[in-house]
Scaffold this motif. Structure first.
Motif, PDB file in Angstrom:
ATOM      1  N   HIS A  47       0.946  -1.154   0.085  1.00  0.00           N
ATOM      2  CA  HIS A  47       0.104   0.047   0.161  1.00  0.00           C
ATOM      3  C   HIS A  47       0.699   1.345  -0.053  1.00  0.00           C
ATOM      4  O   HIS A  47       0.420   2.040  -0.595  1.00  0.00           O
ATOM      5  N   ARG A  48       1.968   1.103   0.909  1.00  0.00           N
ATOM      6  CA  ARG A  48       2.794   2.643   0.977  1.00  0.00           C
ATOM      7  C   ARG A  48       3.572   2.646  -0.338  1.00  0.00           C
ATOM      8  O   ARG A  48       4.006   3.668  -0.985  1.00  0.00           O
ATOM      9  N   ARG A  49       4.216   1.442  -1.029  1.00  0.00           N
ATOM     10  CA  ARG A  49       5.027   1.561  -2.333  1.00  0.00           C
ATOM     11  C   ARG A  49       4.347   1.782  -3.571  1.00  0.00           C
ATOM     12  O   ARG A  49       4.589   2.743  -4.175  1.00  0.00           O
ATOM     13  N   ASP A  50       3.088   0.965  -3.695  1.00  0.00           N
ATOM     14  CA  ASP A  50       2.388   1.290  -4.607  1.00  0.00           C
ATOM     15  C   ASP A  50       0.995   1.781  -4.984  1.00  0.00           C
ATOM     16  O   ASP A  50       0.243   1.969  -5.732  1.00  0.00           O
ATOM     17  N   GLY A  51       0.319   1.995  -3.527  1.00  0.00           N
ATOM     18  CA  GLY A  51      -0.698   2.664  -3.258  1.00  0.00           C
ATOM     19  C   GLY A  51      -1.887   1.506  -3.565  1.00  0.00           C
ATOM     20  O   GLY A  51      -3.143   1.982  -3.644  1.00  0.00           O
ATOM     21  N   LYS A  52      -1.769   0.313  -3.344  1.00  0.00           N
ATOM     22  CA  LYS A  52      -2.582  -0.636  -3.624  1.00  0.00           C
ATOM     23  C   LYS A  52      -3.627  -0.619  -2.581  1.00  0.00           C
ATOM     24  O   LYS A  52      -3.393  -0.530  -1.340  1.00  0.00           O
ATOM     25  N   PRO A  53      -4.944  -0.813  -2.943  1.00  0.00           N
ATOM     26  CA  PRO A  53      -5.982  -0.954  -1.764  1.00  0.00           C
ATOM     27  C   PRO A  53      -5.525  -1.875  -0.599  1.00  0.00           C
ATOM     28  O   PRO A  53      -5.150  -2.963  -0.955  1.00  0.00           O
ATOM     29  N   LEU A  54      -6.238  -1.673   0.417  1.00  0.00           N
ATOM     30  CA  LEU A  54      -5.835  -2.427   1.574  1.00  0.00           C
ATOM     31  C   LEU A  54      -7.116  -3.470   1.963  1.00  0.00           C
ATOM     32  O   LEU A  54      -8.337  -3.307   1.891  1.00  0.00           O
ATOM     33  N   LYS A  55      -6.745  -4.846   2.226  1.00  0.00           N
ATOM     34  CA  LYS A  55      -7.767  -5.598   2.814  1.00  0.00           C
ATOM     35  C   LYS A  55      -7.127  -6.146   4.295  1.00  0.00           C
ATOM     36  O   LYS A  55      -6.270  -6.745   4.399  1.00  0.00           O
ATOM     37  N   CYS A  56      -7.953  -5.936   5.102  1.00  0.00           N
ATOM     38  CA  CYS A  56      -7.791  -6.218   6.617  1.00  0.00           C
ATOM     39  C   CYS A  56      -7.742  -7.799   6.687  1.00  0.00           C
ATOM     40  O   CYS A  56      -8.148  -8.819   5.833  1.00  0.00           O
ATOM     41  N   LYS A  57      -7.227  -8.226   7.778  1.00  0.00           N
ATOM     42  CA  LYS A  57      -7.073  -9.726   8.136  1.00  0.00           C
ATOM     43  C   LYS A  57      -8.183 -10.584   8.093  1.00  0.00           C
ATOM     44  O   LYS A  57      -8.349 -11.573   7.517  1.00  0.00           O
ATOM     45  N   ALA A  58      -9.432  -9.708   8.614  1.00  0.00           N
ATOM     46  CA  ALA A  58     -10.628 -10.389   8.654  1.00  0.00           C
ATOM     47  C   ALA A  58     -11.111 -10.910   7.415  1.00  0.00           C
ATOM     48  O   ALA A  58     -11.683 -11.867   7.050  1.00  0.00           O
ATOM     49  N   CYS A  59     -10.916  -9.963   6.533  1.00  0.00           N
ATOM     50  CA  CYS A  59     -11.465 -10.042   5.159  1.00  0.00           C
ATOM     51  C   CYS A  59     -10.654 -11.073   4.229  1.00  0.00           C
ATOM     52  O   CYS A  59     -11.226 -11.901   3.378  1.00  0.00           O
ATOM     53  N   VAL A  60      -9.208 -11.217   4.622  1.00  0.00           N
ATOM     54  CA  VAL A  60      -8.441 -12.015   3.936  1.00  0.00           C
ATOM     55  C   VAL A  60      -8.873 -13.399   4.272  1.00  0.00           C
ATOM     56  O   VAL A  60      -8.960 -14.337   3.432  1.00  0.00           O
ATOM     57  N   GLN A  61      -8.940 -13.793   5.683  1.00  0.00           N
ATOM     58  CA  GLN A  61      -9.607 -14.785   6.169  1.00  0.00           C
ATOM     59  C   GLN A  61     -10.808 -15.268   5.808  1.00  0.00           C
ATOM     60  O   GLN A  61     -11.261 -16.364   5.278  1.00  0.00           O
ATOM     61  N   SER A  62     -11.785 -14.381   5.388  1.00  0.00           N
ATOM     62  CA  SER A  62     -13.005 -14.671   4.870  1.00  0.00           C
ATOM     63  C   SER A  62     -13.084 -15.115   3.512  1.00  0.00           C
ATOM     64  O   SER A  62     -13.669 -16.086   3.022  1.00  0.00           O
ATOM     65  N   ALA A  63     -12.085 -14.349   2.792  1.00  0.00           N
ATOM     66  CA  ALA A  63     -12.018 -14.732   1.238  1.00  0.00           C
ATOM     67  C   ALA A  63     -11.471 -16.058   1.264  1.00  0.00           C
ATOM     68  O   ALA A  63     -11.749 -16.868   0.505  1.00  0.00           O
ATOM     69  N   GLU A  64     -10.304 -16.740   2.292  1.00  0.00           N
ATOM     70  CA  GLU A  64      -9.639 -17.868   2.067  1.00  0.00           C
ATOM     71  C   GLU A  64     -10.857 -18.855   2.438  1.00  0.00           C
ATOM     72  O   GLU A  64     -11.088 -19.996   1.781  1.00  0.00           O
ATOM     73  N   VAL A 117      -2.252 -23.838   6.127  1.00  0.00           N
ATOM     74  CA  VAL A 117      -1.686 -22.801   6.073  1.00  0.00           C
ATOM     75  C   VAL A 117      -2.391 -21.599   7.024  1.00  0.00           C
ATOM     76  O   VAL A 117      -1.784 -20.918   7.421  1.00  0.00           O
ATOM     77  N   GLU A 118      -3.604 -22.031   7.210  1.00  0.00           N
ATOM     78  CA  GLU A 118      -4.381 -20.924   7.932  1.00  0.00           C
ATOM     79  C   GLU A 118      -4.024 -20.959   9.538  1.00  0.00           C
ATOM     80  O   GLU A 118      -3.708 -19.952  10.122  1.00  0.00           O
ATOM     81  N   LYS A 119      -3.612 -22.387   9.913  1.00  0.00           N
ATOM     82  CA  LYS A 119      -2.805 -22.403  11.182  1.00  0.00           C
ATOM     83  C   LYS A 119      -1.754 -21.760  11.407  1.00  0.00           C
ATOM     84  O   LYS A 119      -1.539 -21.119  12.592  1.00  0.00           O
ATOM     85  N   ALA A 120      -0.837 -21.862  10.483  1.00  0.00           N
ATOM     86  CA  ALA A 120       0.495 -21.303  10.472  1.00  0.00           C
ATOM     87  C   ALA A 120       0.351 -19.683  10.456  1.00  0.00           C
ATOM     88  O   ALA A 120       0.914 -19.114  11.236  1.00  0.00           O
ATOM     89  N   LEU A 121      -0.579 -19.069   9.541  1.00  0.00           N
ATOM     90  CA  LEU A 121      -0.801 -17.945   9.631  1.00  0.00           C
ATOM     91  C   LEU A 121      -1.317 -17.406  11.079  1.00  0.00           C
ATOM     92  O   LEU A 121      -1.092 -16.228  11.757  1.00  0.00           O
ATOM     93  N   ALA A 122      -2.270 -18.179  11.669  1.00  0.00           N
ATOM     94  CA  ALA A 122      -2.620 -17.659  12.865  1.00  0.00           C
ATOM     95  C   ALA A 122      -1.657 -17.806  14.063  1.00  0.00           C
ATOM     96  O   ALA A 122      -1.764 -16.984  14.910  1.00  0.00           O
ATOM     97  N   ASP A 123      -0.965 -18.773  14.020  1.00  0.00           N
ATOM     98  CA  ASP A 123       0.145 -18.789  15.239  1.00  0.00           C
ATOM     99  C   ASP A 123       1.042 -17.981  15.055  1.00  0.00           C
ATOM    100  O   ASP A 123       1.628 -17.426  16.050  1.00  0.00           O
ATOM    101  N   GLU A 124       1.507 -17.300  13.671  1.00  0.00           N
ATOM    102  CA  GLU A 124       2.440 -16.267  13.494  1.00  0.00           C
ATOM    103  C   GLU A 124       2.092 -15.039  14.027  1.00  0.00           C
ATOM    104  O   GLU A 124       2.337 -14.257  14.680  1.00  0.00           O
ATOM    105  N   SER A 125       0.612 -14.937  13.624  1.00  0.00           N
ATOM    106  CA  SER A 125      -0.123 -13.623  13.949  1.00  0.00           C
ATOM    107  C   SER A 125      -0.222 -13.468  15.542  1.00  0.00           C
ATOM    108  O   SER A 125      -0.095 -12.559  16.330  1.00  0.00           O
ATOM    109  N   SER A 126      -0.489 -14.701  16.372  1.00  0.00           N
ATOM    110  CA  SER A 126      -0.705 -14.575  17.651  1.00  0.00           C
ATOM    111  C   SER A 126       0.779 -14.624  18.571  1.00  0.00           C
ATOM    112  O   SER A 126       0.818 -13.782  19.363  1.00  0.00           O
ATOM    113  N   LYS A 127       1.794 -15.021  17.673  1.00  0.00           N
ATOM    114  CA  LYS A 127       3.058 -14.845  18.379  1.00  0.00           C
ATOM    115  C   LYS A 127       3.599 -13.290  18.259  1.00  0.00           C
ATOM    116  O   LYS A 127       4.013 -12.862  19.081  1.00  0.00           O
TER     117      LYS A 127
END
Length: 198
Positions: A47-64, A117-127
């Motif tokens: 977003h900072r580099r290219d100005g791309k729209p942001l998608k929050c973590k909740a929306c990313v998880q919902s899309a997955e 994949v989802e568990k790894a992402l959740a564990d990393e976010s929690s850490k």
């Protein structure tokens, strides 16, 4: 003290971070003024580099989850759906629908199933969240200790460190330590003591 100065009591006041608002908006759910913690680090960098729209973590998880449900429901390509592959993490033999496209394309022995994949992402976010919380806790304790010294410089340094950490939580930007002298507009070093630099 003049009217623009802050008293020692004002300097020592704790910052209430639960009332802070961020400056980021999610392009999917349309929530506004979110803090940086609501987004992944890579999303913020893009977003900072290219100005791309942001998608929050909740929306990313919902899309997955939606992608996983759609993949499980698809039966048009029976040959692919019937193909199985062992997940490189849980070692379970699973069908094509249990992998996202990127993981499947990595090939046998490297693919991770959606659940892993989802568990790894959740564990990393929690850490990361626990690490940040512990760092804030330690810095707040450092401020309390500094206050017992009654030394204004020590108190200011400790509270500046705490403010920088709390600001990072909101903005997602790490604090940058500036050199004491720095450079002037000509590129030459400034010297706060007034003496020339050799």
């Amino acid at each position: 003290w003049n009217q623009y100065s802050r008293s020692p009591r004002q300097i020592s006041m704790a910052v209430v971070t639960d009332k802070w608002a961020g400056s980021f908006d999610c392009d999917v759910c349309r929530r506004k003024r979110l803090m940086a913690d609501e987004f992944s680090k890579k999303a913020l960098e893009r977003h900072r580099r290219d100005g791309k729209p942001l998608k929050c973590k909740a929306c990313v998880q919902s899309a997955e989850e939606s992608e996983r449900a759609a993949a499980a429901a698809r039966r048009t390509d029976q040959s692919a759906m019937n193909e199985t592959r062992k997940c490189s993490i849980c070692q379970a033999q699973k069908e094509f629908c249990h992998y996202n496209r990127n993981q499947w394309n990595k090939g046998e022995g490297k693919s991770k199933c959606r659940l892993c994949v989802e568990k790894a992402l959740a564990d990393e976010s929690s850490k990361q969240a626990q690490s940040k919380e512990q760092k804030l806790k330690d810095t707040r304790a450092k401020v309390d200790i500094a206050k017992t010294s009654n030394d204004k410089a020590t108190i200011l340094a400790a509270e500046s460190e705490l403010a920088a950490l709390e600001a990072e939580l909101v903005t997602g930007l790490k604090p940058v330590r500036m050199n004491r002298g720095g450079r002037d507009r000509t590129g030459r070093f400034r010297n706060s003591g007034g003496r020339g630099r050799k």
